[in-house]
Design a protein around this motif. Structure first.
Motif: not given
Length: 159
Positions: A63-87
């Motif tokens: 469960a902790p291994l799967a939870g960590h994998w799921w968190f990383r996957r969801r975070a990459r999807q949800q936070l991709a909008f932050l990976c742009v040129p930023t001032t």
């Protein structure tokens, strides 16, 4: 203080920042989950249901291994909008992040806490990670200035 930098965070950098910000909550959640699964396994073993007990023991490991994998996957999807040129502009009043699609301004008084790590300044609202400033975006003198400013703002006994 008035510092302006331009950078583009990587998805790994964003993920590391929010993982560090959520670390306490994730560790607590995993500890409770594993504890419940282990208690359930103990009850099942005590009642003679070994196959389900083994299943719960296995789940307590996976469960902790799967939870960590799921968190990383969801975070990459949800936070991709932050990976742009930023001032980023950091001032004595607060900070501002500008991209081609958005502008966000937050005053320092909004934050309930700031944690300095070797890689980031993690900014919290009500004990939840709200934003981060990557140290790598700033040169050494700017990092020192921001550290001194945040240390002066920190209430006695704060982290």
């Amino acid at each position: 203080m008035d510092i302006t930098v331009r950078y583009e965070p990587t998805s790994d950098e964003v993920l590391r920042a929010f993982s560090q910000g959520l670390r306490r909550q994730l560790v607590t959640m995993y500890a409770v989950l594993v504890g419940v699964l282990l208690a359930g396994a103990a009850v099942l073993f005590a009642t003679g249901d070994t196959s389900m007990g083994v299943a719960l023991l296995t789940a307590s490991v996976l469960a902790p291994l799967a939870g960590h994998w799921w968190f990383r996957r969801r975070a990459r999807q949800q936070l991709a909008f932050l990976c742009v040129p930023t001032t980023v502009r950091v001032t004595g009043d607060g900070y501002e992040c500008r991209t081609d699609r958005s502008t966000m301004t937050m005053r320092w008084s909004m934050f309930s806490g700031v944690t300095a790590t070797p890689e980031f300044w993690l900014l919290f609202v009500n004990r939840q990670p709200a934003a981060f400033l990557p140290r790598a975006a700033f040169d050494g003198a700017q990092q020192t200035e921001i550290d001194a400013f945040l240390a002066a703002r920190r209430p006695a006994g704060a982290r």
